[in-house]
Design a protein around this motif. Structure first.
Motif, PDB file in Angstrom:
ATOM      1  N   ILE A  22      23.930  36.523   7.474  1.00  0.00           N
ATOM      2  CA  ILE A  22      24.720  36.711   6.256  1.00  0.00           C
ATOM      3  C   ILE A  22      25.692  37.868   6.436  1.00  0.00           C
ATOM      4  O   ILE A  22      25.340  38.909   7.006  1.00  0.00           O
ATOM      5  CB  ILE A  22      23.798  36.975   5.054  1.00  0.00           C
ATOM      6  CG1 ILE A  22      22.936  35.730   4.766  1.00  0.00           C
ATOM      7  CG2 ILE A  22      24.600  37.359   3.813  1.00  0.00           C
ATOM      8  CD1 ILE A  22      21.829  35.961   3.768  1.00  0.00           C
ATOM      9  N   ASP A  23      26.921  37.666   5.942  1.00  0.00           N
ATOM     10  CA  ASP A  23      27.962  38.678   6.013  1.00  0.00           C
ATOM     11  C   ASP A  23      28.631  38.797   4.641  1.00  0.00           C
ATOM     12  O   ASP A  23      28.872  37.791   3.965  1.00  0.00           O
ATOM     13  CB  ASP A  23      29.002  38.277   7.066  1.00  0.00           C
ATOM     14  CG  ASP A  23      30.141  39.270   7.163  1.00  0.00           C
ATOM     15  OD1 ASP A  23      29.880  40.416   7.538  1.00  0.00           O
ATOM     16  OD2 ASP A  23      31.289  38.893   6.847  1.00  0.00           O
ATOM     17  N   PHE A  24      28.925  40.016   4.233  1.00  0.00           N
ATOM     18  CA  PHE A  24      29.587  40.243   2.944  1.00  0.00           C
ATOM     19  C   PHE A  24      31.095  40.142   3.094  1.00  0.00           C
ATOM     20  O   PHE A  24      31.673  40.682   4.047  1.00  0.00           O
ATOM     21  CB  PHE A  24      29.229  41.632   2.400  1.00  0.00           C
ATOM     22  CG  PHE A  24      27.793  41.773   2.007  1.00  0.00           C
ATOM     23  CD1 PHE A  24      27.370  41.374   0.750  1.00  0.00           C
ATOM     24  CD2 PHE A  24      26.864  42.285   2.891  1.00  0.00           C
ATOM     25  CE1 PHE A  24      26.038  41.490   0.382  1.00  0.00           C
ATOM     26  CE2 PHE A  24      25.530  42.401   2.534  1.00  0.00           C
ATOM     27  CZ  PHE A  24      25.122  42.006   1.271  1.00  0.00           C
ATOM     28  N   LEU A  25      31.737  39.473   2.149  1.00  0.00           N
ATOM     29  CA  LEU A  25      33.182  39.352   2.165  1.00  0.00           C
ATOM     30  C   LEU A  25      33.830  40.608   1.596  1.00  0.00           C
ATOM     31  O   LEU A  25      33.366  41.154   0.594  1.00  0.00           O
ATOM     32  CB  LEU A  25      33.615  38.127   1.347  1.00  0.00           C
ATOM     33  CG  LEU A  25      33.054  36.779   1.819  1.00  0.00           C
ATOM     34  CD1 LEU A  25      33.557  35.658   0.935  1.00  0.00           C
ATOM     35  CD2 LEU A  25      33.424  36.518   3.272  1.00  0.00           C
ATOM     36  N   GLY A  26      34.899  41.063   2.247  1.00  0.00           N
ATOM     37  CA  GLY A  26      35.650  42.214   1.752  1.00  0.00           C
ATOM     38  C   GLY A  26      35.033  43.562   2.034  1.00  0.00           C
ATOM     39  O   GLY A  26      35.486  44.579   1.486  1.00  0.00           O
ATOM     40  N   MET A  27      34.017  43.608   2.903  1.00  0.00           N
ATOM     41  CA  MET A  27      33.318  44.876   3.090  1.00  0.00           C
ATOM     42  C   MET A  27      34.146  45.894   3.880  1.00  0.00           C
ATOM     43  O   MET A  27      34.000  47.106   3.671  1.00  0.00           O
ATOM     44  CB  MET A  27      31.977  44.638   3.790  1.00  0.00           C
ATOM     45  CG  MET A  27      31.070  45.853   3.819  1.00  0.00           C
ATOM     46  SD  MET A  27      30.706  46.500   2.164  1.00  0.00           S
ATOM     47  CE  MET A  27      29.636  45.211   1.524  1.00  0.00           C
ATOM     48  N   THR A  28      35.015  45.438   4.767  1.00  0.00           N
ATOM     49  CA  THR A  28      35.840  46.379   5.528  1.00  0.00           C
ATOM     50  C   THR A  28      36.660  47.259   4.604  1.00  0.00           C
ATOM     51  O   THR A  28      36.725  48.485   4.768  1.00  0.00           O
ATOM     52  CB  THR A  28      36.770  45.623   6.491  1.00  0.00           C
ATOM     53  OG1 THR A  28      35.985  44.872   7.418  1.00  0.00           O
ATOM     54  CG2 THR A  28      37.647  46.603   7.264  1.00  0.00           C
ATOM     55  N   ASN A  29      37.284  46.647   3.608  1.00  0.00           N
ATOM     56  CA  ASN A  29      38.076  47.418   2.649  1.00  0.00           C
ATOM     57  C   ASN A  29      37.200  48.355   1.832  1.00  0.00           C
ATOM     58  O   ASN A  29      37.622  49.470   1.489  1.00  0.00           O
ATOM     59  CB  ASN A  29      38.845  46.482   1.716  1.00  0.00           C
ATOM     60  CG  ASN A  29      39.958  45.747   2.438  1.00  0.00           C
ATOM     61  OD1 ASN A  29      40.480  46.225   3.444  1.00  0.00           O
ATOM     62  ND2 ASN A  29      40.329  44.577   1.935  1.00  0.00           N
ATOM     63  N   ARG A  30      35.983  47.917   1.502  1.00  0.00           N
ATOM     64  CA  ARG A  30      35.086  48.784   0.731  1.00  0.00           C
ATOM     65  C   ARG A  30      34.670  50.005   1.549  1.00  0.00           C
ATOM     66  O   ARG A  30      34.573  51.118   1.026  1.00  0.00           O
ATOM     67  CB  ARG A  30      33.847  48.000   0.293  1.00  0.00           C
ATOM     68  CG  ARG A  30      34.136  46.859  -0.672  1.00  0.00           C
ATOM     69  CD  ARG A  30      32.866  46.252  -1.219  1.00  0.00           C
ATOM     70  NE  ARG A  30      33.159  45.057  -1.994  1.00  0.00           N
ATOM     71  CZ  ARG A  30      32.982  43.812  -1.563  1.00  0.00           C
ATOM     72  NH1 ARG A  30      32.467  43.604  -0.352  1.00  0.00           N
ATOM     73  NH2 ARG A  30      33.284  42.783  -2.318  1.00  0.00           N
ATOM     74  N   ILE A  31      34.397  49.797   2.836  1.00  0.00           N
ATOM     75  CA  ILE A  31      33.977  50.903   3.695  1.00  0.00           C
ATOM     76  C   ILE A  31      35.101  51.926   3.840  1.00  0.00           C
ATOM     77  O   ILE A  31      34.860  53.140   3.919  1.00  0.00           O
ATOM     78  CB  ILE A  31      33.528  50.376   5.075  1.00  0.00           C
ATOM     79  CG1 ILE A  31      32.222  49.571   4.931  1.00  0.00           C
ATOM     80  CG2 ILE A  31      33.333  51.516   6.077  1.00  0.00           C
ATOM     81  CD1 ILE A  31      31.776  48.881   6.200  1.00  0.00           C
ATOM     82  N   LYS A  32      36.346  51.453   3.848  1.00  0.00           N
ATOM     83  CA  LYS A  32      37.493  52.340   3.995  1.00  0.00           C
ATOM     84  C   LYS A  32      37.949  52.938   2.663  1.00  0.00           C
ATOM     85  O   LYS A  32      38.767  53.852   2.647  1.00  0.00           O
ATOM     86  CB  LYS A  32      38.663  51.576   4.623  1.00  0.00           C
ATOM     87  CG  LYS A  32      38.440  51.139   6.058  1.00  0.00           C
ATOM     88  CD  LYS A  32      39.634  50.368   6.576  1.00  0.00           C
ATOM     89  CE  LYS A  32      39.452  49.948   8.029  1.00  0.00           C
ATOM     90  NZ  LYS A  32      40.619  49.177   8.525  1.00  0.00           N
ATOM     91  N   GLY A  33      37.436  52.417   1.562  1.00  0.00           N
ATOM     92  CA  GLY A  33      37.915  52.812   0.251  1.00  0.00           C
ATOM     93  C   GLY A  33      37.388  54.162  -0.216  1.00  0.00           C
ATOM     94  O   GLY A  33      36.526  54.789   0.416  1.00  0.00           O
ATOM     95  N   THR A  34      37.893  54.591  -1.348  1.00  0.00           N
ATOM     96  CA  THR A  34      37.501  55.895  -1.895  1.00  0.00           C
ATOM     97  C   THR A  34      36.071  55.896  -2.433  1.00  0.00           C
ATOM     98  O   THR A  34      35.468  56.958  -2.568  1.00  0.00           O
ATOM     99  CB  THR A  34      38.464  56.299  -3.031  1.00  0.00           C
ATOM    100  OG1 THR A  34      38.470  55.262  -4.031  1.00  0.00           O
ATOM    101  CG2 THR A  34      39.879  56.476  -2.502  1.00  0.00           C
ATOM    102  N   ASP A  35      35.530  54.712  -2.739  1.00  0.00           N
ATOM    103  CA  ASP A  35      34.167  54.620  -3.271  1.00  0.00           C
ATOM    104  C   ASP A  35      33.159  54.234  -2.193  1.00  0.00           C
ATOM    105  O   ASP A  35      32.120  53.641  -2.485  1.00  0.00           O
ATOM    106  CB  ASP A  35      34.112  53.590  -4.412  1.00  0.00           C
ATOM    107  CG  ASP A  35      34.911  54.025  -5.624  1.00  0.00           C
ATOM    108  OD1 ASP A  35      35.028  55.246  -5.840  1.00  0.00           O
ATOM    109  OD2 ASP A  35      35.411  53.149  -6.352  1.00  0.00           O
ATOM    110  N   ARG A  36      33.438  54.569  -0.936  1.00  0.00           N
ATOM    111  CA  ARG A  36      32.609  54.071   0.161  1.00  0.00           C
ATOM    112  C   ARG A  36      31.157  54.550   0.085  1.00  0.00           C
ATOM    113  O   ARG A  36      30.245  53.838   0.502  1.00  0.00           O
ATOM    114  CB  ARG A  36      33.210  54.442   1.506  1.00  0.00           C
ATOM    115  CG  ARG A  36      33.515  55.906   1.719  1.00  0.00           C
ATOM    116  CD  ARG A  36      34.267  56.129   3.038  1.00  0.00           C
ATOM    117  NE  ARG A  36      34.669  57.508   3.226  1.00  0.00           N
ATOM    118  CZ  ARG A  36      35.802  58.016   2.778  1.00  0.00           C
ATOM    119  NH1 ARG A  36      36.631  57.255   2.089  1.00  0.00           N
ATOM    120  NH2 ARG A  36      36.115  59.273   3.005  1.00  0.00           N
TER     121      ARG A  36
END
Length: 247
Positions: A22-36
């Motif tokens: 299983i892989d989460f969609l959009g996680m790269t942007n979340r990891i790089k985001g301000t709320d990481r």
């Protein structure tokens, strides 16, 4: 440092398993985001709760389900018996576990989409490593085939459970004739929490939604609505997801 190359020194071997990747969609942007950090903690809590719940459910088959977690990927494994009826119970245990994990993820507990693959085959897993063709096939379905927020189920699994009425309810066949996991099979009157989860997804992307994200949101909405209709659990508007994802 010396590594013993003598194969006879080890008793490790593969066995037959059913595996979900299983892989989460959009996680790269979340990891790089301000709320990481918030994202990391939400992800950690999801993993911890899912593992604990799986072990707490008093089903014998759940007790040897294993989880391997790295970043935003999760592998769930279950060994398979050679005895026919026990083997079906083993398969159900993995499908139920993967389905509940997806249900938690898309609901108001988290509000994220995921995709994945489920396959059967040879596997070795311990605290150090996971290895085998079952993992490779499950990863292939997630990485190359799923496309939409669905967990594709390998034909080798489908062929073993289509003649079982209970297990067949975990299967849904999509427009491209591929089978995927009906993660709402064990969920009843869950429309409101799914709607709340979808609102979290909408809030996260805001007005910056692109065509690919719109496509994935639409697929998710259509599947959820079809399952709520099938269960006859969408009589009230609170169990409906908005068809206009920009509102």
């Amino acid at each position: 440092m010396f590594v013993n190359q003598n194969a006879n020194a080890y008793d490790r071997k593969t066995d037959t398993y059913i595996v979900a990747y299983i892989d989460f969609l959009g996680m790269t942007n979340r990891i790089k985001g301000t709320d990481r950090l918030l994202v990391m903690n939400k992800l950690y809590n999801l993993y911890a709760f899912s593992i604990k719940l799986t072990k707490d459910i008093e089903i014998e088959e759940n007790q040897d389900i294993r989880f391997k977690i790295f970043s935003d990927n999760i592998i769930i494994t279950k060994s398979l018996s050679t005895e026919t009826e026990q083997r079906k119970r083993d398969i159900r245990s993995l499908l139920m576990c993967a389905g509940y994990f997806q249900e938690l993820t898309v609901s108001d507990s988290v509000g994220w989409l995921l995709r994945g693959g489920i396959s059967m085959g040879q596997l070795f897993i311990d605290d150090v490593m996971v290895w085998g063709d079952a993992l490779l096939k499950a990863y292939y379905f997630e990485d190359k085939i799923a496309n939409y927020p669905r967990i594709i189920i390998d034909k080798n699994v489908v062929d073993e459970i289509t003649d079982n009425k209970q297990l067949n309810e975990y299967l849904r066949q999509d427009f491209d004739n591929l089978y995927f996991l009906n993660f709402l099979n064990d969920c009843h009157f869950c429309g409101e929490m799914l709607m709340s989860g979808f609102r979290i997804m909408q809030d996260e992307v805001g007005n910056s939604i692109d065509e690919r994200t719109y496509q994935k949101f639409s697929w998710h909405m259509n599947f959820v609505n079809s399952e709520l209709d099938r269960k006859n659990e969408k009589k009230d508007k609170q169990y409906r997801l908005s068809r206009n994802i920009n509102n």
